[in-house]
Design a protein around this motif. Sequence first.
Motif, PDB file in Angstrom:
ATOM      1  N   ILE A   1     -13.471  -5.480   2.725  1.00 40.24           N
ATOM      2  CA  ILE A   1     -12.312  -5.035   1.629  1.00 40.24           C
ATOM      3  C   ILE A   1     -13.112  -4.818   0.271  1.00 40.24           C
ATOM      4  N   ALA A   2     -13.969  -5.632  -0.101  1.00 41.72           N
ATOM      5  CA  ALA A   2     -14.679  -5.820  -1.501  1.00 41.72           C
ATOM      6  C   ALA A   2     -15.424  -4.428  -1.461  1.00 41.72           C
TER       7      ALA A   2
ATOM      8  N   VAL B   1     -14.160  -1.080  -3.164  1.00 41.85           N
ATOM      9  CA  VAL B   1     -13.954  -1.210  -4.576  1.00 41.85           C
ATOM     10  C   VAL B   1     -15.312  -1.425  -5.255  1.00 41.85           C
TER      11      VAL B   1
ATOM     12  N   PHE C   1      -3.003  -6.476  -8.894  1.00 42.27           N
ATOM     13  CA  PHE C   1      -4.267  -5.815  -8.100  1.00 42.27           C
ATOM     14  C   PHE C   1      -5.227  -6.911  -7.772  1.00 42.27           C
ATOM     15  N   ARG C   2      -5.566  -7.963  -8.409  1.00 40.41           N
ATOM     16  CA  ARG C   2      -6.344  -8.957  -7.866  1.00 40.41           C
ATOM     17  C   ARG C   2      -5.574  -9.584  -6.695  1.00 40.41           C
TER      18      ARG C   2
ATOM     19  N   THR D   1      -5.747  -7.225  -3.608  1.00 39.02           N
ATOM     20  CA  THR D   1      -7.003  -7.156  -2.859  1.00 39.02           C
ATOM     21  C   THR D   1      -7.494  -8.632  -2.091  1.00 39.02           C
TER      22      THR D   1
ATOM     23  N   LEU E   1      -6.410   1.521  -2.133  1.00 40.71           N
ATOM     24  CA  LEU E   1      -7.580   1.145  -3.214  1.00 40.71           C
ATOM     25  C   LEU E   1      -8.123   2.438  -3.761  1.00 40.71           C
TER      26      LEU E   1
ATOM     27  N   TYR F   1     -12.176 -16.236  -6.857  1.00 41.57           N
ATOM     28  CA  TYR F   1     -12.453 -14.678  -6.713  1.00 41.57           C
ATOM     29  C   TYR F   1     -11.550 -14.255  -7.879  1.00 41.57           C
TER      30      TYR F   1
ATOM     31  N   CYS G   1       1.000  -0.989  -0.079  1.00 35.87           N
ATOM     32  CA  CYS G   1      -0.186  -0.040   0.052  1.00 35.87           C
ATOM     33  C   CYS G   1       1.001   1.174   0.118  1.00 35.87           C
TER      34      CYS G   1
ATOM     35  N   MET H   1      -5.192  -8.571   0.888  1.00 33.50           N
ATOM     36  CA  MET H   1      -5.888  -7.521   1.980  1.00 33.50           C
ATOM     37  C   MET H   1      -6.849  -8.130   2.978  1.00 33.50           C
TER      38      MET H   1
ATOM     39  N   SER I   1      -5.804   3.091  -6.462  1.00 38.78           N
ATOM     40  CA  SER I   1      -5.711   1.969  -7.476  1.00 38.78           C
ATOM     41  C   SER I   1      -6.616   2.065  -8.374  1.00 38.78           C
TER      42      SER I   1
ATOM     43  N   CYS J   1      -5.136   0.051   3.429  1.00 42.60           N
ATOM     44  CA  CYS J   1      -5.950  -0.495   2.536  1.00 42.60           C
ATOM     45  C   CYS J   1      -6.754   0.414   1.750  1.00 42.60           C
TER      46      CYS J   1
END
Length: 694
Positions: A155-156, A159, A117-118, A121, A102, A188, A60, A124, A105, A98
């Motif tokens: 986290i999800a 985004v 990136f995948r 995340t 994000l 995921y 990060c 994270m 990002s 995070c």
Amino acid sequence: MSSKTRNMLEGLVKDSSLKWLLGKRSSFDEEIEEMGRSPSAGANWIPELSPLANVVVRRCSKILGISSRDLHESFKQDAPESLKHPSRFARNFLEYCCFRALALSVQVVGHLSDKKFRRLTFNMMVAWEFPAAASQSLLSVDDDATVSLEAFSRIAQAVPIIADVIICENLFDVLTSSAGSRLQFSVYDKYLNGLERAIKKMKNHSESSLLSNIRSKGEKILEVDGTVTTQPVLEHVGISTWPGRLILTDHALYFEALRVVSYDKPKQYDLSEDLKQVVKPELTGPWGTRLFDKAVSYKSISLSEPVVMEFPELKGHTRRDYWLAIIREVLYTHRYINKFKITGVAREEALSKAVLCVLRAQTIQELGFTNPACFENLLLFNLCDQLPGGDLILETLAKMSNSRELDRTNRTEDGGTSYTMSASDVVSQLGSVFGTTSPRSRTGERSSLMVGEVAVGEMSPLERVVKESRKNYEKVVMAQETVHGVKVDGIDTNMAVMKELLLPVMEVGNWFLSLAYWDDPFKSFVFCIISTFIICRGWIGYVMAAGFLFFAVFMVLTRCFGREKGEMGLMVVAPPPMSTMEQLLAVQNAISQLEQLIQDGNIVLLKFRALLLSLFPQASEKFAVAMVIMAVSMAFVPCKYLFLLVFLEAFTRYSPVRRASTERLMRRLREWWFSIPAAPVVIEREKEEDKKRK
């Protein structure tokens, strides 16, 4: 660098080297080795965090262009004291890093296609579950680590294109439907790949020259179907049927009928205006028969008759269910906008949320993760229409949108910044997909510590109301399961169950009838005296209140001292089984009895019509005199005495003193009633030409 930190890094490096020899080397191992070799490793190592959390924080910091130590100091300076408590510090600081990373990002075009990136995340999420220094056993996160619902949600949701606060839990359930209660990286990663393909598909629709006439209206094209000849879309209007292409935008539904070599001018079915639209599943079939459950019906006050869109497929009706859900999503979005009078940037935010929801639904459908019933659960405004308290969710969402807009305006005037990343930013991010402007950069409000609808270390108002709604929804689901569990088959069995349920009411009714018919004169006399005293004193309200109080006390005592739930089940003696023919005869008998009841009801209404129209003057005169007497009584006699008079008339008519006179009076009333003719009825059959025209 402290000796403790140096020893920890050296131990991790040795473990990583060993895994490399064993052929299990991961990107996490490489990061640990790089940190161990770096001169500033000790300075950037946060002792309160686990090794994995330290690695995530370091990544990060690279994205943000500042050191981990500076992030640490920034968090200590900006976060309130409640977030810096030792028991919560590790996770809250990790979320802070995070969310900031994000927010930056996702401003990079095509970030979903970036494998780093995948992986970041997902790491994270793993680190979120093991943030504290005591968690030092996870080194193979790239291979077999899984994440929980809580980690995915935190986290999800940061985004917007991946998940949303409201549908996040349902999305997690879909992604983990085949792998238990935890999410694997392979699933995921597959989901994010599918999102990237859905974006490209939407981009192709937007750039298609065949759809330029619709795109010129400034609407975002969300989905197109019917372009493949083997899977047409059929439009039914009256008895006419046309194959063609169906197009959904963020404002309307369009149908282009297929001609020989081209498409006809598109018909528009508006979803944005308040036209009392009704969109529902529909049955279709050849020559107007209702055989196949594969269509969507659209009805509004702007149309003279409903329009039916059919989605033929060999098995099931998944295709129809998908289209029904996304059409309703656009419709419900505009209802939300109109209800709360959403305007400006907040309106674009609401439409962008709908766009992202449709993208997710497309992805889930393409990947085959779900069954037809799940589409509505993945669409934000569809879900709010179903959830208990969904109106409160939308109200909270509207308040947050308006407050963020006001806060954004104030910060712009003051030269401030924000960490937030909204759905409209993400849709603007897509740029060429919809021909929108470039994303608006927002990089850091140091007081709220929020990203979209997610706050660092705490639940936002939207999350709280969604959580409460889900609790209520679980209660509804449990209640519905009990409903399905007590349904029985067979008319005779259902009648037996109903008879058993109504038995207490029937017993009370029989007791009142016994009193009214003076089967036991002493009991009836006492009941009349007590009831007369209550009515004269005006205690009827108190008696009713005592009755409700009795039921309340009974329920409380039953809960505290009652039997077990298994012992409180209704015991019903099943009647002898009936054959199919016997059941058909029972149904026919029930229908005949119902028809007789309807006929008797019609005769009563027709006789009253005859009285009102004086078709039988002598009876009408008597009826009019009775009505005048009733009107005068109600105007001049207090209601208490009228009620007492009615009660005494009803409960003393079959007393030994009045029985003979009552029987004579009832006979005369029946004779008078039978002497009244029914008003005539003229049955006009529908003409065959009108029927064909319809």
